[in-house]
Scaffold this motif. Structure first.
Motif, mmCIF file in Angstrom:
data_model
loop_
_atom_site.group_PDB
_atom_site.id
_atom_site.type_symbol
_atom_site.label_atom_id
_atom_site.label_comp_id
_atom_site.label_asym_id
_atom_site.label_seq_id
_atom_site.Cartn_x
_atom_site.Cartn_y
_atom_site.Cartn_z
ATOM 1 N N ARG A 39 0.810 -1.224 0.000
ATOM 2 C CA ARG A 39 0.000 0.000 0.000
ATOM 3 C C ARG A 39 0.842 1.273 0.000
ATOM 4 O O ARG A 39 0.518 2.244 -0.680
ATOM 5 C CB ARG A 39 -0.898 0.029 1.244
ATOM 6 N N HIS A 40 1.906 1.275 0.810
ATOM 7 C CA HIS A 40 2.579 2.539 1.123
ATOM 8 C C HIS A 40 4.006 2.655 0.597
ATOM 9 O O HIS A 40 4.575 3.757 0.634
ATOM 10 C CB HIS A 40 2.587 2.760 2.634
ATOM 11 N N ALA A 41 4.606 1.575 0.159
ATOM 12 C CA ALA A 41 5.979 1.643 -0.354
ATOM 13 C C ALA A 41 6.119 0.694 -1.545
ATOM 14 O O ALA A 41 7.058 -0.100 -1.623
ATOM 15 C CB ALA A 41 6.973 1.286 0.743
ATOM 16 N N THR A 42 5.175 0.815 -2.463
ATOM 17 C CA THR A 42 5.077 -0.111 -3.594
ATOM 18 C C THR A 42 6.369 -0.217 -4.383
ATOM 19 O O THR A 42 6.770 -1.306 -4.806
ATOM 20 C CB THR A 42 3.946 0.340 -4.537
ATOM 21 N N SER A 43 7.053 0.907 -4.570
ATOM 22 C CA SER A 43 8.253 0.925 -5.407
ATOM 23 C C SER A 43 9.397 0.111 -4.810
ATOM 24 O O SER A 43 10.353 -0.227 -5.516
ATOM 25 C CB SER A 43 8.712 2.365 -5.631
ATOM 26 N N ARG A 44 9.308 -0.221 -3.537
ATOM 27 C CA ARG A 44 10.376 -0.978 -2.895
ATOM 28 C C ARG A 44 10.187 -2.485 -3.052
ATOM 29 O O ARG A 44 11.096 -3.251 -2.759
ATOM 30 C CB ARG A 44 10.458 -0.610 -1.413
ATOM 31 N N VAL A 45 9.015 -2.922 -3.501
ATOM 32 C CA VAL A 45 8.722 -4.356 -3.588
ATOM 33 C C VAL A 45 9.311 -4.938 -4.864
ATOM 34 O O VAL A 45 9.036 -4.460 -5.966
ATOM 35 C CB VAL A 45 7.207 -4.623 -3.544
ATOM 36 N N LEU A 46 10.101 -5.989 -4.713
ATOM 37 C CA LEU A 46 10.679 -6.681 -5.867
ATOM 38 C C LEU A 46 9.840 -7.893 -6.263
ATOM 39 O O LEU A 46 9.549 -8.092 -7.440
ATOM 40 C CB LEU A 46 12.110 -7.123 -5.542
ATOM 41 N N ASP A 47 9.452 -8.705 -5.291
ATOM 42 C CA ASP A 47 8.691 -9.924 -5.560
ATOM 43 C C ASP A 47 7.756 -10.204 -4.399
ATOM 44 O O ASP A 47 8.089 -9.926 -3.236
ATOM 45 C CB ASP A 47 9.611 -11.133 -5.745
ATOM 46 N N LEU A 48 6.604 -10.782 -4.739
ATOM 47 C CA LEU A 48 5.638 -11.203 -3.729
ATOM 48 C C LEU A 48 5.395 -12.696 -3.916
ATOM 49 O O LEU A 48 5.140 -13.160 -5.033
ATOM 50 C CB LEU A 48 4.328 -10.427 -3.902
ATOM 51 N N ALA A 83 7.190 -10.960 1.027
ATOM 52 C CA ALA A 83 7.691 -10.043 0.004
ATOM 53 C C ALA A 83 9.192 -9.893 0.142
ATOM 54 O O ALA A 83 9.738 -9.943 1.255
ATOM 55 C CB ALA A 83 7.018 -8.678 0.117
ATOM 56 N N VAL A 84 9.850 -9.703 -0.981
ATOM 57 C CA VAL A 84 11.258 -9.311 -1.011
ATOM 58 C C VAL A 84 11.291 -7.859 -1.460
ATOM 59 O O VAL A 84 10.688 -7.500 -2.476
ATOM 60 C CB VAL A 84 12.075 -10.197 -1.967
ATOM 61 N N ALA A 85 11.976 -7.031 -0.671
ATOM 62 C CA ALA A 85 11.957 -5.591 -0.928
ATOM 63 C C ALA A 85 13.372 -5.029 -0.984
ATOM 64 O O ALA A 85 14.329 -5.642 -0.505
ATOM 65 C CB ALA A 85 11.159 -4.875 0.160
ATOM 66 N N ARG A 86 13.490 -3.837 -1.570
ATOM 67 C CA ARG A 86 14.784 -3.134 -1.650
ATOM 68 C C ARG A 86 15.072 -2.396 -0.352
ATOM 69 O O ARG A 86 14.194 -1.785 0.241
ATOM 70 C CB ARG A 86 14.767 -2.089 -2.770
ATOM 71 N N THR A 87 16.331 -2.421 0.071
ATOM 72 C CA THR A 87 16.763 -1.562 1.161
ATOM 73 C C THR A 87 17.047 -0.167 0.598
ATOM 74 O O THR A 87 17.075 0.033 -0.620
ATOM 75 C CB THR A 87 18.033 -2.106 1.840
#
Length: 281
Positions: free
Chosen positions: A40-49, A93-97
């Motif tokens: 919802r709030h940091a979509t651009s940081r999500v790489l894979d779900l 989810a895998v996300a970017r730092t």
């Protein structure tokens, strides 16, 4: 995805370790609450779900939002999710730092502090316990704080237990990592914030400060404020307390020896939040 021994599964599982997170610039978000909030709030940081078919049905709003945002959604067996993380609850989810330097993060924080109302920032100085760190981030979010800073040798904010303990608040409030306490205090004071250290031996009583908030007292909780919280075991060393404009104690009226870090931080942040009510337009 059906093979729990695949290279992809091993790569995802490795992100539970700090070295892999640092090497790849990625971290895990485990469970429906955290994944819902990052989508919802940091979509651009999500790489894979990654999601099981059962979880996809139960949490269809997460999957729907992810697909609408164009994120990569992978259906996997329960065995695959379990191999990736025993705490995934069927959703991971895998996300970017944040790859920016501490100086860049601090500059961004200062540039976006509010000017129409008093700012509120929580600073964790050498907080090592992941549960405490995550709970303070969650409390800061609930109290309406504008940012959290993990300074010095504090725990990695992307430690899976920290991420889980924030219950999604990690994706609501900016969190700065890596700067020293002195650098952080200098930047926040230059931005006009009053710097208060929370310590059981503080000269100032928090309740007394609340009584005079907004009256132009020397230590005025109605001002833009940064709270500095110390280590769980030894609190704030004298050198760290000396960086603050004042040292404040939370009154203990019962027979408890002390408050734990997260509880004390919550009390202090809500005191400032209360003092800030009605200040500004």
């Amino acid at each position: 995805m059906t093979n729990p021994r695949s290279d992809r599964v091993k790569a995802v599982r490795s992100l539970s370790g700090r070295s892999a997170r640092s090497r790849h610039g990625q971290f895990l978000v485990e469970g429906p609450q955290g994944v819902r909030e990052i989508v919802r709030h940091a979509t651009s940081r999500v790489l894979d779900l990654y999601v099981t078919s059962t979880a996809a049905t139960r949490y269809d709003e997460i999957v729907g939002a992810a697909r609408t945002a164009g994120l990569h959604v992978h259906l996997a067996t329960p065995e695959v999710l379990e191999a990736m993380s025993p705490d995934a609850q069927g959703v991971l989810a895998v996300a970017r730092t944040d790859g920016r330097s501490p100086a860049e993060q601090l500059a961004e924080l200062v540039a976006h502090l509010p000017v129409s109302r008093p700012a509120l920032v929580a600073v964790l100085a050498t907080v090592r316990d992941p549960g405490n760190a995550g709970t303070v981030i969650r409390a800061a979010d609930a109290a309406g704080a504008d940012a959290v800073v993990l300074s010095g040798e504090s725990v990695d904010v992307h430690n899976p237990k920290v991420v889980r303990s924030t219950a999604g608040s990690l994706f609501h409030v900016p969190v700065v990592t890596g700067a020293t306490l002195a650098e952080t205090v200098d930047a926040l004071r230059a931005a006009g914030l009053l710097v208060l250290a929370a310590d059981g031996d503080g000269r100032h009583d928090l309740d007394d400060l609340l009584d005079v908030a907004g009256s132009d007292a020397v230590v005025d909780l109605a001002r833009p404020t940064a709270w500095v919280f110390g280590n769980e075991a030894w609190g704030l060393p004298a050198a760290d307390r000396a960086l603050a404009d004042a040292v404040v104690r939370v009154p203990i009226r019962g027979r408890a020896e002390s408050l734990n870090l997260a509880t004390a931080a919550t009390v202090c942040l809500y005191a400032s939040s209360r003092a800030h009510r009605g200040v500004g337009p």
